[in-house]
Every structure is written in structure tokens, then in C-alpha cells.
Design a protein around this motif. Structure first.
Motif, mmCIF file in Angstrom:
data_model
loop_
_atom_site.group_PDB
_atom_site.id
_atom_site.type_symbol
_atom_site.label_atom_id
_atom_site.label_comp_id
_atom_site.label_asym_id
_atom_site.label_seq_id
_atom_site.Cartn_x
_atom_site.Cartn_y
_atom_site.Cartn_z
ATOM 1 N N ALA A 118 -8.002 3.779 -3.313
ATOM 2 C CA ALA A 118 -9.077 4.333 -2.480
ATOM 3 C C ALA A 118 -8.730 5.794 -2.310
ATOM 4 O O ALA A 118 -7.605 6.113 -1.942
ATOM 5 N N ASP A 119 -9.653 6.683 -2.627
ATOM 6 C CA ASP A 119 -9.244 8.075 -2.452
ATOM 7 C C ASP A 119 -10.253 8.925 -1.714
ATOM 8 O O ASP A 119 -11.439 8.621 -1.634
ATOM 9 N N ILE A 179 -4.980 6.005 -1.255
ATOM 10 C CA ILE A 179 -4.131 4.876 -0.902
ATOM 11 C C ILE A 179 -4.135 3.933 -2.096
ATOM 12 O O ILE A 179 -5.188 3.472 -2.531
ATOM 13 N N ARG A 193 -3.242 0.465 -3.645
ATOM 14 C CA ARG A 193 -2.977 -0.903 -3.201
ATOM 15 C C ARG A 193 -2.544 -1.739 -4.394
ATOM 16 O O ARG A 193 -3.200 -1.706 -5.428
ATOM 17 N N SER A 241 0.857 -1.191 0.000
ATOM 18 C CA SER A 241 0.000 0.000 0.000
ATOM 19 C C SER A 241 0.890 1.238 0.000
ATOM 20 O O SER A 241 1.898 1.275 0.697
ATOM 21 N N VAL A 242 0.499 2.210 -0.774
ATOM 22 C CA VAL A 242 1.306 3.429 -0.906
ATOM 23 C C VAL A 242 0.423 4.646 -0.644
ATOM 24 O O VAL A 242 -0.696 4.745 -1.149
ATOM 25 N N PHE A 243 0.965 5.562 0.164
ATOM 26 C CA PHE A 243 0.234 6.809 0.420
ATOM 27 C C PHE A 243 0.498 7.763 -0.735
ATOM 28 O O PHE A 243 1.643 8.002 -1.105
ATOM 29 N N LEU A 244 -0.577 8.312 -1.288
ATOM 30 C CA LEU A 244 -0.420 9.248 -2.401
ATOM 31 C C LEU A 244 -1.224 10.504 -2.154
ATOM 32 O O LEU A 244 -2.397 10.440 -1.810
#
Ligand SMILES: [Zn+2]
Lengths: 143, 434
Positions: free
Chosen positions: A37-38, A44, A46, A7-10
Motif C-alpha cells: 500500500a503506498d 507499507i 505486507r 508489515s514493513v514500513f518502507l
């Protein structure tokens, strides 16, 4: 039986998603499935990739905030009611789903569903008992 | 134009110096004898009370800093026994930033006196109806204006802050002629009036006395146009006494300082040297009548300048210009003092490490807004939206309970907040004020 998901925070600004995919491409990592998911301010991302440990390391090196979580992958028949059966079982057993997303398998006649639940071990047990197909990493991870 | 106290407000400069000198000598003696911090500071500079013979010697005295109040929290700088303190107030702030101020009966009298001068300068009198819409409580605004209004003999309507609809209906029914509140609240009242269809002819409002936050000439114009009143600026800080440290007269050209109570100086914030008349620098105050918490050369951190010319209104009292900035990183947001370090301590209490953060202050629809951008850390990150939103909510809640203001929390990616060499830049102030 669990599959590793990155998972990456964007932040919601243009180009960030491309930065992630480029980093993975540059390091020869293949994306098998993804979902975003925004919210208004952030998202985020995934990812299911073929080399999760490498992906985590390379993305971290690029200053992305990354985490690795265990998710469940199930295979459902590509016909009406295929998914409903699995979800009913989880519901009936009081297992709630944090999030889920689906993608089409390599052969194209099976749908893969990624599930994130609070307690994956119990969920797997429950699903197996009911004859739901749980997919191991090697079946999910693309080449 | 009338004064509340003709004698002191219009005294010749020479006479004022005499009054100040006498009072300064007494104050210095008093703090030397009663306040260990001052005795120590003076000893370190090799000054004895007897060395102070007139206001000319003021420049030799040591400075007092907000930190001195914090270091001696809560009552360490008080110069009288607590039995003589009849009221305390505290500056908005959180652990480590809070400062407590105390007043004797006589101090409250002085405070009321300077506020009575303030309201008189704004055209109020015995027949006026004064609505005090500053918050009542530890903040000095509400009660300060309240007692000053009573001393003046006006009919005081203590509405305190909030509940705008009720404020407006009271304004109509009670015949409010003067209102004291923050300038941004004045504009908010104007908007609500328009929204509710309250006609200006339903109101008896003549003037407003606005302070506790920086505001511009264009904001004054807007308040005057929309509320059809005269808008007066007032300056104060709780350490010196509260509101009433300086106020505008009819000519709205600088704020008169009641110099028989507070002696101002303008200094170079870096060297501490007193600057020549008219220079811009940090304004420093020495109280010369306060008993509870006398302050010697208190460093306000506010940038201003002083004008000693006699004013068209007839007052000889010096005028200070609007505060044009700060020498430290304190922000005034909706009347609340906010230090970036307070935000930092909240963030530290939530995450395992102190994240990078930035305060973005703006003004929308005449109300200050605060957005706090926080860089996400691995320990705060989660793959679930709900959990990240919980992090935002938690920070927001903590900020609200420690700072007393609401803030929008925005999680941002690591390394996206600008880094600077040396002192970190923690604030982006987009408000157009000056
Ligand atoms: Zn004047």
C-alpha cells in the motif's frame, strides 16, 4: 484460524523493496504472498511468509520497522461471484475491511484472499457460519 | 534627506557617548535596585552600580540571556511594578520557550519614537498612507509599526496580516504609499497583483519597510523591480523593544541603530570578549531608556557587524550589517522563531520515545516551507495507511498549534536521518538568503 502477516514500513526510494526480499532470502524465508500500500512518501509492505517469527526478527535486525498482525485467509472459488459472496456476508454483518489482497493458491484452482478487519474473531465466526472456507496457517504458508 | 530626530540621529560621536554614559549609569542603578536577577549577576561579578562610570565600563557588566527571561517567566525581569506596565507582548514560542516583554507608557513612547525614525528614513511622513500588514497581537510587529506610524503623523491603515485580496483592494482604494510587512509577504502581494491584473498605475505605493525575517539583496532587488518601490530593511527583537532596533536609510547600506536608546556591541560568541570595530560577531544590546524591561548586554545570538563611519545620509548613528546567521539553532520561518527543541517536545508528546527528526527548511515561490522528517518508531507504526496518515496529521496539527506555522510531516525509516557525533544536526536550511 488466524494467519500471521508481517508489515514493513518502507520509504519510497529505490532499492528498499529489494533490501527486504534479500534479507528474507538470505535467511531462507519464503514469501507466499505480498501486497504494497503506498502513499506519496511511504509504503507499507505486507507479507505472508512461511516463517513469520523469523522474518520479524531478521527484518528488525536490519533496522526495518516491522509489525506482526493477525489476518484472515479465506479460500474462494475461482469463478465469478466467489469473492462477492464473502464480502456481502461481512458487509451485512457490519464488519468493515481495513484492507485486503488476493493471491492464487498452490494448486492454482483456488484463490486465497487475505482480509484485515478490526475484529477478526467475530469476522471468522460470521464467515464460518455462512460456510466460507477459512484457511489455517499451514494451508497458506508455503514450504 | 530628513531625520525624525536630527539631534540624536546626527549627534557627534563624543556627544552620543556622553548621552549613553549618563543613561547607562541610571539604568544599571535601576536594575540593581529593582531586579533580583541583575543584582545577583552583578554581585557574582563583584560589580556595584557605582563602578559603572561611562560606556567604557559596559564591557564589565554581566550578559543577559533569553534563558534569564524564561527562568523568570513571566514578569521576573521587570523593573517596575505591574501597575506601571501598560502593555505586554510575547515572543512566538511554546512552553519553556516563551518570553514575555512589558512596556510602560514611556517605553511605548520610545518604541514609537524609534519607529517614527524608521519610517522617516524610509521616506514616509505626515502625508503618507501607511499600511501595516504585520500581524497584530502578541507579536510586536503589528502594534509596534502601528503606533510608530501614528507618532509620525502618517495615516495608518491597520490591515494586519492575511486576506491578501482585501489588502490589495484597500491598497488601491485608500491610496497606500508605504507598506510594512515581511519581505516574503511583499513578494506574495506582487504575485497576487499580477494574478488579479492590478496595474501598478492603480497604486500610489512608494516604499516598503520589511523585516521580521532574513532576506537577501537579490530579494530586495526582486521586490523593488516587481512592486516598483524602494524596499527598506528593518531589524528588531521583542526583548530589546520590537521592530525599530535598527533601520535602513535611503542609502540602504547597513541599518542605523538609535544609539541613544540601545547600545550595541559585537562580541565573540564563544569567549564573550568585545571585538574591535568592524569585526563580525554576535550583536549584543543594552537598553538605556527602557523602564519596564531594561536589558543589560542582551545576547541576541544574531551575527552581525558594526560600522561607525558617518553615513552619506548625514546620520552619525552606527549601522549594523544584515544579520548573517545565528550562534544557536533558532530558525526564523515565515517570521516565526522556531527551535528544533520545540519540535522535539511535540514529538515526545505524541510518541512514547523521542524519535529522530530533521527540519528541512526551503523557500518556494518566495515563501518559507518547513518539512519535518520523523523517523518511524515501532510504537507509531501501523500496518494501515490510514493510521500512519493520522500520525502525520496529528503531528502536523500539534506543530501548528504550538509553533503557529504549518509543516509538512514526512515519516521516514529508522536510522535514515543523519547521525552526528556530539550535537545532533537537526536542521537542513536550503534557503538561499545571503
Ligand atoms: Zn544613513
Amino acid at each position: 484460524m488466524l494467519v500471521k502477516q508481517i508489515s514493513v514500513f518502507l520509504e519510497n526510494k529505490s532499492g528498499r523493496l529489494a533490501d527486504v526480499t534479500r534479507t528474507l532470502a538470505d535467511n531462507n524465508i519464503n514469501i507466499c504472498a505480498m501486497s504494497i500500500a503506498d502513499t506519496t512518501d511511504f509504503g507499507i509492505l505486507r507479507l505472508i511468509v512461511n516463517k513469520p517469527e523469523d522474518a520479524e526478527r531478521f527484518l528488525s535486525e536490519q533496522q526495518f520497522t516491522v509489525s506482526c498482525t493477525s489476518v484472515i485467509a479465506i479460500g474462494v472459488e475461482d469463478k465469478p461471484g466467489g469473492l462477492a459472496k464473502a464480502l456481502d456476508i461481512l458487509h451485512d454483518n457490519g464488519i468493515s475491511i481495513e484492507y485486503m489482497y488476493a493471491f492464487v493458491g498452490k494448486t492454482g484452482n483456488e484463490a486465497f484472499v487475505i482480509l484485515r478487519v478490526e475484529n477478526p474473531e467475530t469476522a471468522i465466526e460470521t464467515l464460518l457460519k455462512s460456510g466460507i472456507e477459512i484457511l489455517p496457517s499451514d494451508k497458506i504458508y508455503c514450504a | 534627506m530628513s531625520c525624525w530626530n536630527q539631534t540624536y540621529e546626527c549627534m557627534s560621536r563624543e556627544e552620543m557617548r556622553k548621552v549613553q554614559s549618563e543613561r547607562l549609569i541610571k539604568t544599571v542603578k535601576r536594575v540593581y535596585e529593582n531586579v533580583p536577577t541583575y543584582r545577583k549577576k552583578m554581585q557574582e561579578k563583584g560589580i556595584l552600580p557605582g563602578d559603572i562610570k561611562s560606556v567604557d565600563d559596559l564591557k564589565n557588566l554581566p550578559f543577559t540571556y533569553k534563558q534569564d527571561l524564561r527562568d523568570t517567566y513571566p514578569y521576573g525581569l521587570f523593573a517596575v511594578p505591574m501597575s506601571e506596565i501598560v502593555r505586554v507582548h510575547a515572543s512566538s514560542g511554546t512552553t519553556g520557550k516563551k518570553t514575555v516583554v512589558g512596556y510602560t507608557k514611556n517605553d511605548l513612547d520610545v518604541w514609537s519614537e524609534v519607529i517614527a525614525r524608521t519610517f522617516t528614513a524610509a521616506g514616509a511622513g505626515k502625508d503618507s498612507f501607511l499600511q501595516v500588514s504585520y500581524g497584530y497581537g502578541l507579536f510586536t510587529g503589528g502594534l509596534g509599526a502601528h503606533y510608530g506610524g501614528e507618532k509620525l503623523g502618517a495615516t495608518v491603515i491597520p490591515t494586519s496580516s492575511g486576506n491578501t485580496k482585501l489588502q490589495l483592494s484597500i491598497m488601491q482604494d485608500f491610496g497606500t504609499t508605504h507598506i510594512a510587512c515581511t519581505p516574503s509577504y511583499a513578494l506574495y502581494l506582487a504575485e497576487e497583483m499580477e494574478e488579479l491584473g492590478i496595474k501598478r498605475s492603480d497604486l500610489k505605493l512608494q516604499a516598503g519597510i520589511f523585516g521580521a525575517e532574513p532576506w537577501s539583496e537579490s530579494m530586495r532587488q526582486e521586490i523593488q523591480d516587481r512592486l516598483k518601490i524602494k524596499a527598506f530593511d528593518i531589524y528588531g527583537l521583542s526583548e530589546v523593544i520590537g521592530p525599530g532596533v535598527a533601520f535602513e536609510c535611503d542609502y540602504q547600506n547597513g541599518m542605523h541603530i538609535p544609539e541613544d536608546h540601545f547600545i550595541p556591541e559585537i562580541i565573540d560568541p564563544d569567549t564573550g570578549e568585545v571585538l574591535p570595530e568592524g569585526s563580525k560577531g554576535e550583536i549584543v544590546f543594552t537598553t538605556i531608556t527602557k523602564e519596564g524591561l531594561p536589558l543589560i548586554r542582551y545576547r541576541t545570538r544574531d551575527l552581525s557587524s558594526l560600522n561607525y563611519d558617518k553615513c552619506e545620509c548625514g546620520r552619525t548613528a552606527v549601522r549594523m550589517s544584515k544579520v548573517t546567521g545565528r550562534t544557536d539553532d533558532m530558525l526564523i520561518i515565515r517570521g516565526v522563531n522556531v527551535f528544533p527543541s520545540q519540535v522535539e517536545s511535540v514529538l515526545l508528546s505524541i510518541g512514547e520515545t523521542a524519535p529522530h527528526y530533521m527540519l528541512v527548511v526551503d523557500r518556494k515561490d518566495n515563501l518559507d516551507t518547513l518539512e519535518i522528517q520523523v523517523e518511524i518508531t515501532p510504537s507509531l507504526f501501523s500496518d494501515e495507511v490510514k493510521k500512519l496518515e493520522d500520525v502525520e496529521k496529528k503531528i502536523s496539527k500539534e506543530i501548528n498549534s504550538t509553533l503557529g506555522i504549518s509543516a509538512k510531516i514526512k515519516l521516514v525509516e529508522p536510522k535514515t536521518i543523519q547521525r552526528s557525533e556530539g550535537k545532533a544536526k537537526r536542521v537542513i536550511d536550503k534557503r538561499v538568503i545571503y
